[in-house]
Design an enzyme around this catalytic site. Structure first.
Site, short mmCIF file in Angstrom:
data_model
loop_
_atom_site.label_atom_id
_atom_site.label_comp_id
_atom_site.label_asym_id
_atom_site.label_seq_id
_atom_site.Cartn_x
_atom_site.Cartn_y
_atom_site.Cartn_z
N GLU A 6 12.68 124.95 5.60
CA GLU A 6 14.11 125.09 5.34
C GLU A 6 14.55 124.27 4.15
OE1 GLU A 6 18.44 124.06 5.73
OE2 GLU A 6 16.68 122.75 5.69
N ASP A 22 10.75 120.69 9.23
CA ASP A 22 10.41 120.00 7.99
C ASP A 22 11.53 119.06 7.59
OD1 ASP A 22 11.98 122.37 7.47
OD2 ASP A 22 11.61 122.07 5.33
#
Length: 445
Positions: free
Chosen positions: A150, A87
């Site tokens: 994250e 991400d």
């Protein structure tokens, strides 16, 4: 660049990174605002780009789009976990090149995620793919843990840890993003520093809140909610927590000593004996070096009344706190209450995480630094305290050796582009990073 037998093929690796940078896997704390289709596309594209890896390694899906691969080695006594995340943060500002284009201009791959953290993810996968094509078996089990949230401190990493615990896996060491082969790491130090994070600061967010009666802006009272919040912010800004220079920072300066300015070499070399002097120097050198010495408080959000002619019934200020090794969340809350000194200012802890334990500089660390020396012979391997937070902090409960290092050469400008505009990674730097991961896996013992 000439290739030795068995080394990764540059154009193949670069095109894979381009393909995956083009997929906008932007994470959000609100799952309803996440473009799930983009994450689906990324996982599918990863399988297309790395068919041998997906055919050869067991895959366990974690949370929504987290991936946990198991590569059995000759032994499972000292398993290794290599981490990255798929991400990225949102795009803001005006970029020189489109942020999800993956364009190559002036020898640089441009795009969100090239440095944070698709570069590492693709480099790990390309290293594994290359080794699998050669029929290589690692000496120890290797796990690849790729998180999907994250950037919002999400659930994938803790769930990956739970899965490893369920399988009885106790890693020898864990390696996540973090440090880099950093040029311009410190004024006057010409050599690039291969900084390996032994620990990371705790990441805690607190909201300061004051309640009041509100009302019409034509009849304000003294010390209403907004005034109290403003006073609290000023008091906090004027009273930082006590500084200190932790041991990893001392060792960082000791290793930089032979490469620093002549006048500073004795200072760097004797850092352990002159900690107070070094701490004062770091405090005076600017916000980046000052953050190496203390817990920091950043007021990031403010809210008050909903209209210009309304007195706020509630005023709030969000404070992001990066807790230095040696301080605790309890210390931080005590400091906030003491310096704000106002019972009307309520402290609401939004999220909290203590500083990570300091990992040892033993044989696992020696493996990382010797691999840095092999692939980046001009670099000085050194430990440091990482300022930002990574998914690896969740792995400290099952492993005492958790390190943070991305094997890419990065200039100061590149490091400043992380979470900002114009994020980019050099083509040659990326290929060297692939080679570093490959050599690391080959040298695991």
């Amino acid at each position: 660049m000439s290739l030795r037998e068995g080394e990764p093929e540059p154009s193949r690796a670069v095109s894979k990174l381009q393909a995956l940078v083009r997929i906008p896997t932007v994470s959000n704390r609100d799952l309803a605002l996440v473009d799930t289709a983009a994450f689906d596309d990324f996982v599918a594209e990863l399988a297309r780009q790395f068919p041998v890896l997906h055919e050869s390694l067991e895959l366990t899906r974690i949370h929504t789009h987290g991936l946990l691969f198991h590569w059995p080695g000759a032994s499972d006594e000292r398993p290794v976990v290599l981490m990255a995340h798929l991400d990225v943060v949102p795009v803001e500002g005006t970029w020189q090149h489109p942020p999800f284009s993956g364009e190559i201009v002036d020898g640089q791959i441009w795009g969100r995620g090239t440095l944070d953290d698709k570069g590492s993810l693709v480099a790990i996968c390309e290293a594994v793919e290359t080794l699998l094509e050669r029929g290589f078996t690692p000496a120890q089990d290797v796990w690849l843990s790729f998180g999907c949230d994250e950037e919002v401190s999400g659930e994938a990493a803790p769930l990956a840890v739970e899965e490893l615990v369920r399988r009885g896996v106790r890693p020898w060491f864990v390696l996540d993003e973090g440090g880099a082969v950093a040029s311009q790491a410190f004024p006057g130090v010409a050599a690039p520093i291969g900084v390996i994070g032994l620990t990371e600061k705790g990441n805690t967010s607190v909201e300061l809140r004051v309640e009041g009666r509100g009302g019409h802006a034509s009849t304000p009272a003294r010390m209403g909610p907004t005034a109290r919040i403003a006073r609290a912010i000023v008091r906090l800004d004027r009273a930082p927590m006590a500084p200190r220079t932790p041991d990893p920072t001392i060792e960082l300066f000791r290793r930089m000593a032979p490469h620093g300015p002549l006048a500073l070499r004795p200072v760097f070399a004797n850092a352990a004996r002159i900690k107070p002097l070094l701490t004062r120097a770091l405090l005076a050198a600017g916000p980046e070096t000052s953050a190496m010495t203390r817990t920091t408080f950043a007021v990031t959000t403010l809210s008050g009344a909903p209209a210009l002619n309304v007195i706020a019934a509630t005023a709030k200020a969000g404070v992001n706190i990066r807790i230095m090794v040696g301080d605790t969340i309890a210390d931080v809350l005590t400091h906030l209450r003491t310096v704000i000194a106002d019972d009307e200012v309520h402290l609401d802890v939004i999220e909290s995480c203590e500083p990570s334990p300091v990992s040892p500089m033993d044989d696992a660390f020696a493996l990382l630094e010797s691999t840095i020396t092999e692939v980046f012979p001009d670099a000085v391997p050194a430990p440091y305290v990482m300022m930002a937070a990574t998914d690896s902090r969740f792995f400290t409960g099952i492993c005492e050796r958790v390190y943070r290092f991305a094997p890419f050469r990065m200039t100061l400008t590149q490091r400043q582009s992380i979470h900002a505009v114009d994020e980019h990674l050099g083509v040659d730097a990326f290929v060297d990073g692939v080679r570093w991961y490959q050599r690391l896996i080959e040298r695991i013992h």
